[in-house]
Design an enzyme around this catalytic site. Structure first.
Site, short mmCIF file in Angstrom:
data_model
loop_
_atom_site.label_atom_id
_atom_site.label_comp_id
_atom_site.label_asym_id
_atom_site.label_seq_id
_atom_site.Cartn_x
_atom_site.Cartn_y
_atom_site.Cartn_z
N ARG A 167 0.85 -1.20 0.00
CA ARG A 167 0.00 0.00 0.00
C ARG A 167 0.88 1.25 0.00
O ARG A 167 1.71 1.43 0.90
CB ARG A 167 -0.90 0.00 1.23
CG ARG A 167 -1.95 1.10 1.23
CD ARG A 167 -2.82 0.98 2.47
NE ARG A 167 -3.85 2.01 2.50
CZ ARG A 167 -4.30 2.60 3.60
NH1 ARG A 167 -3.78 2.25 4.78
NH2 ARG A 167 -5.24 3.51 3.55
N GLN A 172 3.43 1.36 3.11
CA GLN A 172 3.11 0.32 4.08
C GLN A 172 3.57 -1.04 3.58
O GLN A 172 3.48 -1.36 2.40
CB GLN A 172 1.60 0.29 4.35
CG GLN A 172 1.16 -0.70 5.42
CD GLN A 172 -0.31 -0.52 5.78
OE1 GLN A 172 -0.85 0.59 5.67
NE2 GLN A 172 -0.95 -1.58 6.23
N ASN A 219 -2.60 -1.16 12.07
CA ASN A 219 -3.52 -1.97 12.86
C ASN A 219 -4.94 -1.86 12.32
O ASN A 219 -5.20 -1.10 11.39
CB ASN A 219 -3.48 -1.58 14.35
CG ASN A 219 -3.87 -0.12 14.58
OD1 ASN A 219 -4.84 0.37 14.01
ND2 ASN A 219 -3.12 0.57 15.44
N LEU A 267 -2.98 10.61 13.38
CA LEU A 267 -2.72 9.21 13.75
C LEU A 267 -2.28 9.06 15.20
O LEU A 267 -2.22 7.95 15.72
CB LEU A 267 -1.64 8.63 12.83
CG LEU A 267 -1.97 8.57 11.33
CD1 LEU A 267 -0.79 8.00 10.56
CD2 LEU A 267 -3.23 7.77 11.08
#
Length: 341
Positions: A230, A238, A277, A297
């Site tokens: 990603r 990611q 997560n 975040l």
């Protein structure tokens, strides 16, 4: 004469009995080593009398001897069971110890039917003869006393810690000879990708479980061949999912583990290393690296490191073309992760 300290040795004829061959051989080897050192000739030994002047105490190969100079007999040998120790200098204390009333009261048995008064606890203080000794190549001193130690662990009604024998700091030589086991927690890491290296600093002190998870996975090759699945330009890249689609991965303990969110570790700058997560306390193996500040975040993802090198590599990865699902059109793989302590 007052009774000589007795911890560690017997009295009378039994105390002067000959050493067995194996014990004598071990002690003789230490003695030869001692003879070759300065301790053997410069202040290594001494002898002391007790307060009556009748008992002479000094260290020998066989242990610490207590000799009655009136009868010219050895009345006791202390430390005969300590084959590994060659005692050197000795000091004898034969006074009456001062009573710490607070300590005595605090040590009174709270389960007793009647707690003794301070006067009862301190009545009739008795001499407490104790012999202190140093030993060859030992960074400690030894105490021989007439008192027995507290009950051993597991003994009925006993809560004592017993006698310790392994709490000495190792010498420089021993530390050099000991094999160096790798630390469970990494301090730095290098992610080697198909587009270049990325250097990381890991927050092992603040996030020990997260760093341990990353460290063990890296050393076990868990991330080898895993792709960056990603990529969102102007946000983050990611990876960490062995399935390659963002739906897989687990922790080194199996399943998920808890967050380690620290208020001082925030997504307040680009190139922050953080755990991916699916909600609170659902960390597995996936992680991401931000490319811009992402304060929204904070409090949701565990920050466990920062990028210290390879910024160009991250920028190159960030600029790779992706499909509508943010999946890169070309495979960018982790070749391996080197963790350093």
């Amino acid at each position: 004469a007052p009774r000589a300290p007795g911890r560690g040795g017997g009295g009378g004829a039994a105390a002067t009995a000959a050493l067995d061959a194996m014990s004598f051989g071990r002690r003789a080897a230490v003695e030869r080593e001692l003879d070759a050192t300065e301790d053997a000739v410069v202040g290594g030994f001494n002898a002391v009398f007790d307060e009556t002047g009748n008992l002479l105490v000094y260290a020998t190969l066989a242990g610490v001897k207590v000799v009655n100079v009136v009868t010219n007999k050895v009345v006791r040998v202390l430390g005969r069971g300590e084959d590994a120790q060659r005692f050197l200098r000795v000091a004898l204390y034969q006074g009456v110890p001062k009573v710490d009333m607070q300590m005595l009261l605090s040590r009174a048995d709270p389960n007793a039917k009647r707690v003794r008064t301070a006067e009862e606890l301190s009545e009739k203080p008795k001499p407490d003869p104790t012999l202190y000794c140093t030993a060859f190549k030992r960074r400690r001193f030894y105490a021989f006393s007439t008192r027995e130690p507290d009950a051993e662990p597991g003994a009925e009604g006993g809560e004592g810690e017993g006698r310790d024998v392994l709490n000495e700091m190792p010498t420089e030589e021993e530390r050099a000879a000991a094999p160096q086991a790798p630390s469970a927690l990494g301090r730095e890491a290098v992610i080697r990708t198909s587009m270049g290296d990325i250097n990381l600093k890991l927050f092992h002190g603040e996030c020990p479980r997260t760093v341990e998870n990353f460290t063990v996975h890296s050393r076990n090759g868990y991330y080898d061949g895993v792709v960056f699945h990603r990529i969102i330009k102007g946000f983050m890249v990611q990876t960490g999912d062995p399935m390659g689609d963002g739906t897989g991965g687990e922790s080194i303990w199996g399943g998920e583990f808890e967050d380690e969110i620290r208020p001082q570790l925030r997504h307040d700058r680009p190139f922050t290393l953080s755990m991916a997560n699916a909600g609170p306390n659902t960390n597995g193996s996936q992680f991401f690296i931000t490319t811009v500040p992402c304060q929204w975040l904070d409090g949701k993802h565990t920050v466990f490191g920062r990028v210290t090198g390879g910024f160009d590599t991250i920028t190159t990865i960030e600029n790779v073309k992706t499909d509508k699902g943010d999946r890169p059109l070309q495979a960018i793989k982790i070749l391996g992760i080197e963790v350093r302590t």
